[in-house]
Scaffold this active site. Structure first.
Site, PDB file in Angstrom:
ATOM      1  N   ASP A  58       0.881  -1.152   0.000  1.00 44.94           N
ATOM      2  CA  ASP A  58       0.000   0.000   0.000  1.00 44.94           C
ATOM      3  C   ASP A  58       0.929   1.215   0.000  1.00 44.94           C
ATOM      4  OD1 ASP A  58      -2.018   1.828   0.076  1.00 44.94           O
ATOM      5  OD2 ASP A  58      -3.195   0.760   1.576  1.00 44.94           O
TER       6      ASP A  58
HETATM    7  C1  BGC Z   1      -4.909   3.303  -0.042  1.00 42.24           C
HETATM    8  C2  BGC Z   1      -4.956   2.319  -1.197  1.00 42.24           C
HETATM    9  C3  BGC Z   1      -4.735   3.059  -2.486  1.00 42.24           C
HETATM   10  C4  BGC Z   1      -3.417   3.798  -2.414  1.00 42.24           C
HETATM   11  C5  BGC Z   1      -3.066   4.577  -3.657  1.00 42.24           C
HETATM   12  C6  BGC Z   1      -3.685   4.174  -0.072  1.00 42.24           C
HETATM   13  O1  BGC Z   1      -3.783   5.210   0.838  1.00 42.24           O
HETATM   14  O2  BGC Z   1      -4.977   2.604   1.169  1.00 42.24           O
HETATM   15  O3  BGC Z   1      -6.179   1.644  -1.213  1.00 42.24           O
HETATM   16  O4  BGC Z   1      -4.784   2.175  -3.567  1.00 42.24           O
HETATM   17  O5  BGC Z   1      -3.454   4.712  -1.339  1.00 42.24           O
HETATM   18  O6  BGC Z   1      -3.879   5.688  -3.772  1.00 42.24           O
END
Ligand code: BGC
Length: 711
Positions: free
Chosen positions: A243
């Site tokens: 993530d």
């Molecule tokens: C989120 C993800 C997301 C990523 C990219 C993170 O803060 O938890 O679900 O895909 O950011 O935006």
């Protein structure tokens, strides 16, 4: 030795990958393992290997983000179709529709030149306070598994990788960046892992995103045990992506199966070196450990092999189509998912549908009638080319009736990580709404939550179970002046309903994307007959939810640790087993017609481990309009020797029937799916003896009960 290829791999491509790996320098290989911008990794120009581009996910392709920061790029050609939130998709109980959703969003991603779509999310709905439940597929591992597989296949058929997220136990937003989750192996295997397993083994997903939180003291994105389950036990041959900012250690990342590091805190410019992405754990520090021989090159090569495989499946697949965006077919899919996912919870005296031909005064009250819900919510925020609000949808449909609108309460604009003060005087809005309600024949209250911080939004959890912004008080007052009130809840979460007995009807309308108003007006007016079923339980009060029943240690934890004390008894498993009646049960959802399920039979009385159980029934539409029903099969062990839920969903089928139509259907269940996870053996165990097969149309409505024996 002849290499072993999986069914998803092609020998030619695997050979090309091996050849490329031989030709890459160490530096080129390491560069593939981490970001070069917010949403891309580099290719290798010298060898004609293109960059790989990613985008959120999961309800539409996100607006273009700047290279080095979270700001929007301000493009004029990146507005897309917004599809309903995944809670709504789950509520359709319709896997074919999930496939259409996947194909449509896959085409939009492809058109936007994205190689990886960051979704779908299948974290289990554990508490109604989790700010991101709207992005997931509910509380039941079987439902989430059945629904996630076609979504993935649909996206990937279009030459775009799905990236199933967040692996794993990211079941709350509060303290998500550091909370350590302690959960039994049994609950892990029976409740939290199955949808990811299905995504890998049945969906053939090409990417998995690790979560922010810890499990057993280690960060999930580079977790030794979790990534072994993924890559060894399930034979996952794709890439594990962090993530954004969930990597914390070079050695762990290198050795424990993390392939691509994204989003680690940098704006790309700081730290005084030419390229701040070199500071990533899987960048220069990784390179140094390989150069010094402290980490074997085979770890790097494994990552590169997987990344190149992902590229061959996406950016280097010259046969993939070009995709399309904002076309009518995609809007139709969005509308259909909305129509089929809306859940009619209560409908006294047939409050719904409200006929289009009658000349009545309808008061539409509540901010969610006009608020655009593709804004806010965090990373799933979308720039929709169009979004029809509920009020606009109703105005199109109700040409004869007179519609008056009052906002009723004030909220504030969405902003990430901050609660904004109300933007209008709440007292004035309140009084105006009561006045409008008094003068109307019927009141449609369109409220719920929104995509603000501490509502349905990433990065924070709700502060309580109640409706926010004084909506309960407003409804109470409205009910004093008008008894004819129907409530439409726009939310991704269950909410308390202190006014439930007094209102005539309640409809759960989720976040419906571009076609929100159309889909909602279709169902309210009866042009579409509701057939959605709840993908999670609505407890009467928060302490009836198992995560909350066990107090702070269980939710939200003490900021360091939390313990999933309810164990396997998540959602309806808890309500059934502890005999705690929910406000609305998992699987519940009404229709404008009536159905009868009769002649329920199993093909035999006794089975062995390798058998399938065939459950046959007749389904009759005994009402006066066409409609669809979801027949659900739950199975429970009679006198189990281990703790178990009374029953668990093991099969379901949705069918649309004309008035008077009568069909005979069969649902098939693998006996092996009745196993429980035996921690002492670290494996699955089938208990012999008697089981109950429950057949009905909700987890709390299955009067048909058959006893079978497993020998
Ligand atoms: C989120 C993800 C997301 C990523 C990219 C993170 O803060 O938890 O679900 O895909 O950011 O935006």
């Amino acid at each position: 030795m002849k290499p072993n290829y999986t069914k998803n791999q092609s020998p030619d491509i695997e050979q090309s990958i091996a050849d490329i790996i031989k030709n890459l320098t160490l530096e080129e290989k390491v560069a593939l393992c981490h970001a070069q911008s917010k949403f891309s990794i580099p290719g290798v120009d010298r060898l004609g290997i293109p960059e790989l581009w990613m985008s959120d996910g999961p309800h539409g392709v996100r607006g273009e983000i700047n290279w080095d920061n979270w700001g929007y790029a301000g493009w004029t050609n990146d507005a897309i179709t917004a599809f309903p939130a995944l809670t709504c998709l789950a509520a359709t109980f319709n896997p074919e529709l999930s496939k259409e959703y996947g194909m449509s969003i896959g085409e939009e991603a492809r058109y936007r030149k994205k190689d990886v779509l960051l979704g779908p999310g299948v974290n289990i709905y554990r508490t109604p306070l989790n700010g991101r439940n709207f992005e997931y597929m509910g509380e039941d591992p079987f439902l989430a598994s059945v629904m996630v597989v076609p979504y993935i296949k649909g996206v990937q058929e279009k030459g775009v990788a799905a990236c199933v997220k967040h692996y794993i136990l990211n079941n709350q937003e509060h303290w998500r960046n550091h909370i350590n989750v302690e959960v039994s192996d049994r609950a892990l295997y029976e409740i939290y892992l199955p949808a990811f397993k299905a995504a890998v083994e049945e969906g053939g997903v090409w990417a998995v995103m690790g979560s922010y939180n810890k499990y057993k003291g280690q960060y999930c994105s580079h977790h030794e045990r979790l990534n072994k389950i993924l890559k060894n036990d399930w034979a996952f041959d794709g890439v594990v992506i962090t993530d954004w900012g969930s990597a914390h250690d070079t050695r762990e990342a290198a050795l424990n199966g993390l392939d691509i590091e994204m989003g680690t805190g940098t704006d790309g410019l700081t730290k005084n070196i030419k390229n701040a992405y070199d500071n990533y754990y899987l960048a220069s520090p990784f390179l140094e450990l390989i150069r010094s021989g402290e980490i074997d090159k085979k770890y790097l090569d494994d990552k590169v092999r997987r990344i190149l495989r992902l590229m061959f499946r996406t950016s280097m697949d010259s046969n993939r189509g070009f995709g399309r965006m904002n076309n009518k077919e995609h809007l139709d899919v969005a509308r259909k998912v909305g129509q089929e996912g809306i859940v009619l919870l209560k409908n006294e005296n047939s409050f719904f549908p409200i006929g289009m031909e009658i000349d009545i005064k309808i008061a539409v009250i509540g901010e969610n009638a006009t608020r655009l819900m593709t804004f806010g919510g965090g990373s799933s925020e979308l720039k929709a080319k169009k979004e029809i609000s509920p009020l606009e949808g109703l105005q199109e449909v109700y040409q004869k009736a007179s519609l008056t609108y009052a906002r009723g309460y004030a909220t504030g604009l969405p902003s990430y990580g901050r609660v904004n003060p109300p933007d209008e005087d709440p007292k004035i809005l309140f009084a105006e709404a009561v006045r409008v309600a008094r003068e109307a024949d019927r009141v449609l209250f369109i409220g719920g939550l929104n995509k603000n911080h501490q509502q349905d939004c990433e990065g924070g959890d709700r502060k309580g179970y109640k409706l926010p912004f004084g909506q309960d008080a407003l409804l109470k007052e409205i009910l004093q002046v008008n008894k004819n009130v129907g409530v439409v809840l726009v939310s991704g979460n269950a909410v308390a309903m202190p006014w439930l007995r007094e209102v005539k009807a309640v409809m759960q309308a989720w976040y419906l994307g571009s076609e929100a108003g159309h889909a909602l007006a279709d169902v309210i007016s009866g042009m579409a007959n509701p057939s959605g079923k709840l993908p999670f339980s609505f407890p009467r009060k928060l302490s009836d939810n198992p995560a909350h029943y066990f107090g702070e240690q269980s939710y939200p934890g003490d900021s360091v640790n939390q313990y999933y004390k309810e164990d396997i008894l998540v959602g309806y498993r808890w309500h059934d087993t502890r005999n705690i009646k929910p406000m609305f049960a998992f699987g519940h959802g009404l229709s404008y017609t009536t159905f009868e399920i009769t002649e329920v039979k199993t093909d035999r009385k006794s089975y062995t481990q390798a058998d399938k159980i065939q459950i046959t029934y007749r389904l009759l539409n005994s009402g006066s309009v066409k409609g669809a029903e979801v027949v659900q099969v739950y199975v429970g062990k009679h006198r189990s020797e281990v703790p178990r839920a009374v029953k668990e969903l093991k099969g379901f089928k949705k069918a649309e029937l004309a008035v008077g139509e009568d069909i005979t259907e069969t649902i098939e269940i693998d006996v092996a799916s009745l196993k429980y996870y035996d921690e002492s053996k670290a494996g699955w165990e089938l208990e012999k003896g008697d089981y109950w097969v429950y057949v009905g149309n909700a987890s709390d409505n299955n009067s048909e009960k058959i006893r079978i024996t497993i020998e």
